[in-house]
Motif scaffolding. Sequence first.
Motif, PDB file in Angstrom:
ATOM      1  N   SER A  56       0.770  -1.308   0.142  1.00 31.18           N
ATOM      2  CA  SER A  56      -0.103   0.099  -0.013  1.00 31.18           C
ATOM      3  C   SER A  56       0.831   1.306  -0.109  1.00 31.18           C
ATOM      4  O   SER A  56       2.012   1.313   0.444  1.00 31.18           O
ATOM      5  CB  SER A  56      -0.968   0.113   1.182  1.00 31.18           C
ATOM      6  OG  SER A  56      -0.349  -0.170   2.478  1.00 31.18           O
ATOM      7  N   ILE A  57       0.281   2.386  -0.424  1.00 28.88           N
ATOM      8  CA  ILE A  57       0.902   3.477  -0.555  1.00 28.88           C
ATOM      9  C   ILE A  57       0.435   4.657   0.453  1.00 28.88           C
ATOM     10  O   ILE A  57      -0.904   4.589   0.568  1.00 28.88           O
ATOM     11  CB  ILE A  57       0.984   3.979  -2.012  1.00 28.88           C
ATOM     12  CG1 ILE A  57       1.479   3.048  -2.930  1.00 28.88           C
ATOM     13  CG2 ILE A  57       1.559   5.558  -2.100  1.00 28.88           C
ATOM     14  CD1 ILE A  57       3.326   3.050  -2.635  1.00 28.88           C
ATOM     15  N   GLY A  58       1.352   5.630   1.180  1.00 27.68           N
ATOM     16  CA  GLY A  58       0.882   6.632   1.974  1.00 27.68           C
ATOM     17  C   GLY A  58       1.096   6.450   3.366  1.00 27.68           C
ATOM     18  O   GLY A  58       0.885   7.325   3.959  1.00 27.68           O
ATOM     19  N   ASP A  59       1.172   5.031   3.779  1.00 28.62           N
ATOM     20  CA  ASP A  59       1.361   4.794   5.143  1.00 28.62           C
ATOM     21  C   ASP A  59       2.233   5.493   5.868  1.00 28.62           C
ATOM     22  O   ASP A  59       2.435   6.052   7.163  1.00 28.62           O
ATOM     23  CB  ASP A  59       1.420   3.564   5.576  1.00 28.62           C
ATOM     24  CG  ASP A  59      -0.144   2.866   5.359  1.00 28.62           C
ATOM     25  OD1 ASP A  59      -0.972   3.516   4.929  1.00 28.62           O
ATOM     26  OD2 ASP A  59      -0.292   1.500   5.679  1.00 28.62           O
ATOM     27  N   GLY A  60       3.540   5.782   5.186  1.00 25.83           N
ATOM     28  CA  GLY A  60       4.698   6.356   5.582  1.00 25.83           C
ATOM     29  C   GLY A  60       4.398   7.771   6.111  1.00 25.83           C
ATOM     30  O   GLY A  60       4.702   8.400   6.992  1.00 25.83           O
ATOM     31  N   HIS A  67       4.308   2.072  10.833  1.00 23.11           N
ATOM     32  CA  HIS A  67       4.959   1.940   9.493  1.00 23.11           C
ATOM     33  C   HIS A  67       6.068   3.025   9.213  1.00 23.11           C
ATOM     34  O   HIS A  67       7.131   2.793   8.664  1.00 23.11           O
ATOM     35  CB  HIS A  67       3.635   1.944   8.466  1.00 23.11           C
ATOM     36  CG  HIS A  67       4.321   1.981   7.080  1.00 23.11           C
ATOM     37  ND1 HIS A  67       4.193   0.910   6.253  1.00 23.11           N
ATOM     38  CD2 HIS A  67       4.942   3.205   6.265  1.00 23.11           C
ATOM     39  CE1 HIS A  67       5.006   1.016   5.280  1.00 23.11           C
ATOM     40  NE2 HIS A  67       5.241   2.498   5.164  1.00 23.11           N
ATOM     41  N   PRO A 125       9.004   0.327   8.588  1.00 16.96           N
ATOM     42  CA  PRO A 125       8.341  -0.233   7.691  1.00 16.96           C
ATOM     43  C   PRO A 125       8.699  -1.689   7.323  1.00 16.96           C
ATOM     44  O   PRO A 125       9.978  -2.011   7.908  1.00 16.96           O
ATOM     45  CB  PRO A 125       8.816   0.638   6.444  1.00 16.96           C
ATOM     46  CG  PRO A 125      10.311   1.124   6.901  1.00 16.96           C
ATOM     47  CD  PRO A 125      10.231   1.477   8.422  1.00 16.96           C
ATOM     48  N   SER A 158      -3.989   1.068   2.692  1.00 14.49           N
ATOM     49  CA  SER A 158      -3.931   0.166   3.796  1.00 14.49           C
ATOM     50  C   SER A 158      -5.564   0.573   4.258  1.00 14.49           C
ATOM     51  O   SER A 158      -6.130   1.382   4.016  1.00 14.49           O
ATOM     52  CB  SER A 158      -2.820   0.357   4.529  1.00 14.49           C
ATOM     53  OG  SER A 158      -2.922   1.760   5.221  1.00 14.49           O
ATOM     54  N   ASP A 179       8.397   7.414   2.209  1.00 13.57           N
ATOM     55  CA  ASP A 179       8.593   6.555   3.397  1.00 13.57           C
ATOM     56  C   ASP A 179       7.564   5.389   3.280  1.00 13.57           C
ATOM     57  O   ASP A 179       7.465   4.794   4.368  1.00 13.57           O
ATOM     58  CB  ASP A 179       8.421   7.228   4.682  1.00 13.57           C
ATOM     59  CG  ASP A 179       9.685   7.764   5.248  1.00 13.57           C
ATOM     60  OD1 ASP A 179      10.794   7.271   4.697  1.00 13.57           O
ATOM     61  OD2 ASP A 179       9.520   8.452   6.211  1.00 13.57           O
ATOM     62  N   ASP A 180       7.432   4.939   1.764  1.00 12.83           N
ATOM     63  CA  ASP A 180       6.439   3.747   1.815  1.00 12.83           C
ATOM     64  C   ASP A 180       7.534   2.055   1.802  1.00 12.83           C
ATOM     65  O   ASP A 180       7.036   1.297   2.333  1.00 12.83           O
ATOM     66  CB  ASP A 180       5.746   3.784   0.487  1.00 12.83           C
ATOM     67  CG  ASP A 180       4.612   4.844   0.615  1.00 12.83           C
ATOM     68  OD1 ASP A 180       4.057   4.785   1.411  1.00 12.83           O
ATOM     69  OD2 ASP A 180       4.890   5.648  -0.446  1.00 12.83           O
ATOM     70  N   GLU A 192       7.933   0.079  -0.690  1.00 14.08           N
ATOM     71  CA  GLU A 192       7.350  -0.768  -1.531  1.00 14.08           C
ATOM     72  C   GLU A 192       8.175  -0.886  -2.593  1.00 14.08           C
ATOM     73  O   GLU A 192       9.096   0.020  -2.816  1.00 14.08           O
ATOM     74  CB  GLU A 192       5.885  -0.500  -1.598  1.00 14.08           C
ATOM     75  CG  GLU A 192       4.852  -0.712  -0.353  1.00 14.08           C
ATOM     76  CD  GLU A 192       4.706  -1.941   0.139  1.00 14.08           C
ATOM     77  OE1 GLU A 192       5.284  -2.816  -0.378  1.00 14.08           O
ATOM     78  OE2 GLU A 192       4.153  -1.810   1.196  1.00 14.08           O
TER      79      GLU A 192
END
Length: 329
Positions: free
Chosen positions: A165-169, A193, A197, A246, A271-272, A274
């Motif tokens: 998923s993207i954006g959690d950082g 995260h 991470p 997420s 900060d992802d 992935e």
Amino acid sequence: MSALDVAGEFETIRRLLAPLAHPEWGRGLVDDVAVLPARPGYDLVLTKDAIVEGVHFLPADPLDTVARKLLRVNLSDLASKGAEPFGYLLACCWSERCGWPERMSFVDGLRADQKAYGVWLLGGDTVVTPGPASFSLTALGWSPKGRTVSRAGAQPGDPVFVTGSIGDGWLGLQALQDRISLDPERLGALADHFRTPVPPVGFAPVVRDLATAALDVSDGLIADLGHLAAASGVGIEIDLERVPLSAAGAAWFEGRVDPQAALEQLVTGGDDYEIAFTVAARDEAALRREAERRHVRVTRLGRAVAGAGVTARFAGKAVSFVRTGFTHG
């Protein structure tokens, strides 16, 4: 009391870091070098990242999470190249707040992740600094000769994917700075995260076997796809509606008045850790089978095209970004 009063360099190495060293290659950290045996049929893959207090981690962050983040952001780079990690070199610049308990905490984090990811400390250096604490790590991995995946292999027509998923950082940093409101469990997941991470290290063999180009998403999805596009000499088109979120990210997103602006923040925040990658169109079915078998979420964002740069669309319209991701001055 200064860090030097409670823990000198050689005491730190002998009591804390030496037990983490590879039993043979690291030479017990009593020598000036590490000696690695050659591995016939493989290339040695190296990557290096540094993290600085106040830039990559917060002054209040526990040092065990700082150590784990330091190691994991480097393992993310290796995974995106399809490489298998085995060891690392470490440099610690301890600040005045890094007394013996803090150093023990840092090493506890390294020890836990060494076990989790199957890597060993090979050597490095420790110093004391009057400035903020900073740490640098060089990770080493093996890749079958000639098969390390670069950023430069994407071709027009290749589908573009991202793991996880993207954006959690970015959301995790907002959570730790009390800038967003969610239930405690989701805030905690986002904060975790940002601090620790979880790079998709187990997906590296799939990247190596199927990806035409790949890199890890650290500066921001748009910025990093731009790096891939530039190296490959292609353009990349993506639909922002496809960006995977997420459960915590989706909960935050559902409350946004301007969904396009919210997605822009998530895809540029960074900060992802992935993996963004392309595959040949003929290999998409195989990719999805392998991802399902390994329980890794993969999402098709768009495709590579003839041209240059990244074109993002929302509701069918092109989106212009004020900034595409995080950059250091």
